[in-house]
Design an enzyme around this catalytic site. Structure first.
Site, short mmCIF file in Angstrom:
data_model
loop_
_atom_site.label_atom_id
_atom_site.label_comp_id
_atom_site.label_asym_id
_atom_site.label_seq_id
_atom_site.Cartn_x
_atom_site.Cartn_y
_atom_site.Cartn_z
N GLU A 167 -31.50 -59.08 17.86
CA GLU A 167 -30.04 -59.20 17.75
C GLU A 167 -29.46 -57.96 18.43
O GLU A 167 -29.44 -56.88 17.83
CB GLU A 167 -29.63 -59.28 16.28
N GLY A 227 -30.12 -54.07 17.05
CA GLY A 227 -29.79 -52.77 17.65
C GLY A 227 -29.35 -52.94 19.08
O GLY A 227 -28.71 -53.94 19.41
N VAL A 255 -33.55 -50.28 23.33
CA VAL A 255 -34.64 -50.25 22.36
C VAL A 255 -35.22 -51.64 22.18
O VAL A 255 -36.42 -51.81 21.94
CB VAL A 255 -34.14 -49.68 21.01
N GLY A 256 -34.38 -52.67 22.34
CA GLY A 256 -34.85 -54.05 22.23
C GLY A 256 -36.00 -54.32 23.19
O GLY A 256 -36.98 -54.98 22.85
N CYS A 299 -21.10 -55.32 16.18
CA CYS A 299 -21.69 -55.86 17.41
C CYS A 299 -20.87 -57.00 18.00
O CYS A 299 -20.88 -57.22 19.21
CB CYS A 299 -23.13 -56.32 17.15
#
Lengths: 510, 491
Positions: free
Chosen positions: B210, B188, B192-193, B244
């Site tokens: 990732e 994501g 948020v990581g 991504c």
């Protein structure tokens, strides 16, 4: 102050001087010189910190560090070279490899029990991988950390590898800054705080933590030798080793024998009064002394038990029939107390181990290899040594690290290099052969999809053993058939057997 | 007890039964997953069409094809990956068994993303199953149709206690993150990581993140622009830019900017016809929120190609922006949409500097014929991966570790790397209770003599290959001498 230091370190890294391998080798050679030239000073500092004997220092720390440096110097070119990987049909004519690259600025937080090894071995990997490193030795080993701060800048580049000393608040200050990797050795409690701080910058971490490393003694093994090895591992550095056997698990029938063997071994190693032995260490400070003494409360040891607060001395102590719910069994001892917990058999021991957090090391003493493998298969831990203690630490080809609460990541030898590098995937194609790519472009249809499916098949050449054996056998059979065909043709064409070979052949048969 | 807590508890209990330790069981599950992909191809394609407007063939190409390859590779190689791995010994361990044993970690949490809802959620699952773990799968709620189909159908092919699917939004994910796992695999964004890693830190759970970033694409003025732009166009507008590893922006010299725009325009026409809106193979933006976000990024920049949009369909035409500067809105965040800005730089030095001033991206793309230039860009920049003269395809080589560095992520996967990432590689040293004499040099009371022995044993490097070669040479020499003797004697 720290912020400026780290800023300077980053600028030094960005200058690019760590990229050439020659520079890294030069720094590693300098580090080796430091270890060799200053052995006496280091031993003195360790004696003042933790009463380490003059022989234990090289044995436990310096030889290991020297080994690692030599290995890194020897293998650096191999480790830092591009590593080609298997291709698929699509990329069969391309350059496909993994390139190890430096991460940037690494923060190394050392521990106090082996202040030199636990700080310098990660540093060796950091230097080899081409990083800059901020080294933060533990303040609890005060003399060693001050000595390191004085010595390191004299041998290594002081902008790239600064030493920062200080206590909790300085460490917290450091952790607020941004690094490209944080390498921490210490307790699980602080490990969580380190990882949380690193999460704010998305910094990867290596955590070498601790736990209660169980030591199972099978009733059918050579108990004398087993106890000798366990005694050494337990009481070295006065029990203050992360991979020391924390407690013993054995069946009640051999408990008495185990205690006796340990008692005899202690006599052999440290004499009747370990307090007077130059080889027996001390607890690092009052706080830990009180902590360890507190663990013994309420239990009568069968060996040892004496202590002297003024010297932070605790005698090598063994306790038997320790209940699993006692305080001693709730936290990592990190001191010279060796509790024995009885279990009914190996399965009971496995069950006991699995009920608890995953430890850093598991020790099994058993002459039956199958049983040992079974125990390994049904438990988990950072590492395992069967029939000895701690030795898996000494082999640099084995990755050293924990799992679960005992840590994450691993190091030693090439593993340190890999841990502190970024393994960058590289694919170098050419701008030609565009027709191969046509299948992937829209508009998509079934025929194109099938072509793509074929192109992604890998590998083109199957290098598995089975295929190799098949290929060799097929070649031999093929050759054999070909020669037979030739022979048959020759005979059929009525070749008169004038050549000596056939004469011999004829003579042999008839 | 919350639903999430129950699910995790059940997964852990199932893991502790030890079923997943057996390789046959893992292969059985992997085959089940393979059957799922092949039998339910239509359901999967339908769900992706409703989520992202992707055509059936595109889904096949970008989601299930890769997945099938990974599963087949795992099934074929599992025995090899899970076997003990012997390592080099030293003098002290010459007679011992020394190896690394891969082991399962326990219960893995896999949080998927919405742009490739099947590939990104199920590829880590392949590694998790192969490594012998249990896995809680949390597909992204943004790709809601895919999440629903996954929740409904996956339990019909895999063990539903070991590999449960948990759907839900932000609060369900937060509840999941409170539970204890043995590894968390998150795909994501970086924001948020950080939260995921912070939550994992409370349980000392290792993570694989990732994430994303702005992947720069440098075009050298002396390369074949037609082909370069073709490949870039393909890589950029696949899945409507929501990849991504899509080339986020182009860096090139001002002299070739117009040609680049022309070539991209030609390629767009070739791929998506004059009217991409009606073309089946051109996708849509996932939802209104992202549509508005991407449209806002266009503000202040000159549109060279495209620019049309239709909010009702979440459609944005393939768009190229020229003369973009580093302060433009479109350069402030990862675009994740079909806008391709071109930034002019005077030479490759400036391009490298531009790239290094920013966070480390997932990929750096270079288009050039000059190998030296490629090596230079590689040496002077850092990114998850480096791809020269093409886009996206490094994703398909399972031997290459796929992952980011710095803000673009930590850890890697694909092929064997997934297996290793989701395993614990345990060091094993099997000694014997004999030869105790050798150990005496380490026991107290210490003497200088003992220490010198220890120094010898620990510092002497043993090169096993050389020893073996020398032994073989000795045998051959002996054999040769023997044969010569016999013949001489004969003669």
């Amino acid at each position: 102050m720290d912020r400026q230091t780290v800023q300077r370190t980053r600028e030094a890294f960005l200058s690019g001087r760590t990229r050439p391998l020659e520079f890294r080798l030069q720094q590693l050679h300098a580090l080796k010189r430091m270890i060799n030239e200053k052995e006496t000073e280091i031993s003195t500092a360790l004696k003042q910190d933790i009463n380490r004997s003059q022989y234990d220092t090289p044995l436990l720390e310096l030889i290991g560090i020297e080994n690692e440096i030599k290995l890194a110097i020897d293998k650096l070119a191999v480790w830092a070279a591009p590593r080609p990987v298997e291709r698929n049909l699509l990329t069969i004519s391309d350059e496909v490899y993994i390139q190890p690259e430096p991460l940037g600025v690494v923060l190394i937080i050392g521990a106090w029990n082996y202040p030199w090894a636990l700080t310098l071995v990660p540093l060796i990997g950091a230097i080899a991988a081409g990083n800059a490193a901020v080294v933060k030795p533990s303040e609890l080993s005060e003399y060693s950390s001050l000595l390191l701060r004085a010595l390191l800048p004299r041998y290594l580049d002081k902008d790239l590898y600064p030493v920062v000393t200080g206590g909790v608040s300085e460490t917290q200050e450091l952790l607020r800054l941004r690094f490209d990797h944080v390498f921490y050795t210490g307790s699980s409690t602080v490990g969580k705080l380190v990882m949380e701080a690193a999460a704010r910058h998305l910094t990867p971490v290596t955590l070498e933590l601790g736990g209660k490393s169980p030591c199972y003694i099978d009733k059918n093994c050579d108990i004398r030798t087993a106890c000798r090895r366990i005694t050494w591992g337990k009481f070295v550095n006065c029990g203050q080793t992360c991979i020391a056997p924390d407690f013993i698990l054995c069946e009640p029938c051999i408990q008495g024998q185990v205690v006796e063997c340990i008692r005899q071994t202690l006599l052999e190693f440290y004499g009747a009064d370990p307090k007077c032995s130059p080889d027996y260490g001390r607890i690092v400070n009052q706080r830990h002394f009180n902590r360890v003494i507190g663990l013994m409360e309420g239990y009568t040891p069968v060996v040892g038990g004496q202590s002297d607060a003024s010297q932070c001395y605790i005698a090598p102590t063994v306790l038997k029939d320790v209940p699993p719910q006692s305080r001693m069994m709730q936290e990592e001892i990190f001191g010279p107390l060796l509790p024995i917990v009885t279990v009914s058999d190996m399965d009971d021991a496995i069950h006991f181990i699995n009920e608890r957090e995953k430890p850093l090391a598991l020790y099994i003493f058993c002459s039956d290899k199958k049983a040992s493998k079974k125990m390994i298969g049904e438990t988990t831990s950072g590492g395992v040594t069967v029939n000895d203690v701690m030795m898996h630490y000494t082999l640099s080809s084995l990755p050293f690290g924990g799992v679960g609460q005992s840590g994450m990541g691993r190091y030693h030898g090439k593993h340190t290099f890999d841990q502190l590098s970024h393994q960058r995937a590289c694919l170098i194609r050419s701008l030609g052969m565009e027709s191969v790519n046509l299948a992937r472009y829209p508009p998509q249809d079934r025929r194109r999809a099938r072509r793509v499916r074929m192109a992604l098949r890998s590998p083109l050449i199957d290098m598995s053993k089975r295929t190799f054996i098949w290929a060799v056998t097929a070649t031999i059979i093929g050759f054999g058939l070909f020669i037979s065909l030739l022979v048959i043709l020759l005979i059929a064409s009525g070749l008169n057997c004038t050549c000596w070979y056939w004469r011999g052949f004829y003579n042999y048969f008839y | 007890m919350s639903r999430e807590q129950l699910v995790v508890q059940r997964a852990r209990k199932s893991f502790q039964t030890g079923n997943t330790r057996r390789l046959e069981y893992r292969i059985h599950q992997l085959k089940g997953l393979l059957r799922f992909i092949t039998e339910r191809r239509k359901d999967i394609a339908d769900s992706v069409k409703r989520d992202l407007g992707k055509s059936e063939h595109a889904t096949d190409l970008f989601e299930t094809l890769g997945l099938e390859g990974e599963i087949k590779l795992a099934i074929e190689k599992l025995a090899e990956w899970a076997a003990p791995r012997p390592v080099e010994k030293n003098l002290l361990t010459l007679l011992d068994e020394v190896y690394i044993q891969p082991e399962p970690l326990g219960v893995v949490l896999i949080i998927g993303a919405w742009n490739y809802p099947w590939a990104i959620t199920l590829q880590p699952l392949v590694g998790a199953i192969a490594a012998g773990n249990a896995a809680v799968i949390k597909p992204s709620e943004v790709s809601s149709h895919s999440a629903t189909v996954m929740e409904e159908l996956l339990p019909q092919y895999l063990d539903k206690d070991l590999y449960p699917v948990v759907t839900g939004g932000v609060s369900e994910t937060q509840e999941l993150l409170k539970q204890r796992f043995d590894h968390i695999f998150y795909t994501g964004n970086s924001t948020v990581g950080k939260l995921v890693m912070g939550a994992a830190a409370r349980h000392l759970t290792p993570v694989t993140l990732e994430l994303g970033g702005k992947s720069p694409c440098y075009i050298d003025k002396n390369c074949d622009l037609t082909i370069a732009c073709r490949r870039i166009t393909w890589g950029k507008f696949v899945n409507c830019g929501q990849t991504c590893i899509a080339p986020d922006y182009i860096l090139c010299e001002p002299s070739i900017q117009d040609r680049v725009v022309e070539e991209i325009k030609k390629s767009i026409k070739e791929f998506y016809t004059d009217n991409p809106k009606t073309f089946e193979d051109y996708g849509r933006i996932i939802n209104q929120r992202h549509f508005k976000r991407v449209m806002a990024l266009m503000e202040g920049s000159t549109v060279a190609v495209g620019g049309e949009s239709d909010e009702s369909q979440c459609y944005i035409a393939p768009t190229v922006l020229k003369d973009v500067t580093e302060t433009s809105k479109v350069m402030k965040e990862e675009i994740f949409g079909p806008l391709l800005p071109i930034i002019t730089v005077s030479n490759v030095d400036e391009a490298i500097q531009f790239i290094n001033e920013r966070e480390k991206p997932l990929v750096v793309y270079v288009f050039t014929h000059d190998n030296k230039l490629i090596k230079r860009v590689r040496a002077e920049t850092s990114s998850g991966a480096l791809l020269a003269n093409d886009c996206l395809v490094h994703f398909t080589v399972s031997a290459l570790p796929f992952g980011g560095v710095g803000n673009s992520g930590t850890g890697c996967y694909h092929g064997k790397h997934s297996f290793d990432q989701l395993s614990h590689l345990r060091s094993c040293l099997i000694k014997q209770l004999k030869l105790e004499g050798v150990n005496s040099m380490r026991y107290p009371p210490h003497t200088a003599k003992k220490l010198s022995w220890a120094r010898f044993f620990l510092l002497k490097q043993v090169n096993m290959c050389r020893l073996r070669r020398m032994a073989l040479l000795a045998i051959f020499t002996g054999l040769a001498a023997f044969l010569v003797q016999r013949f001489l004697r004969r003669g």
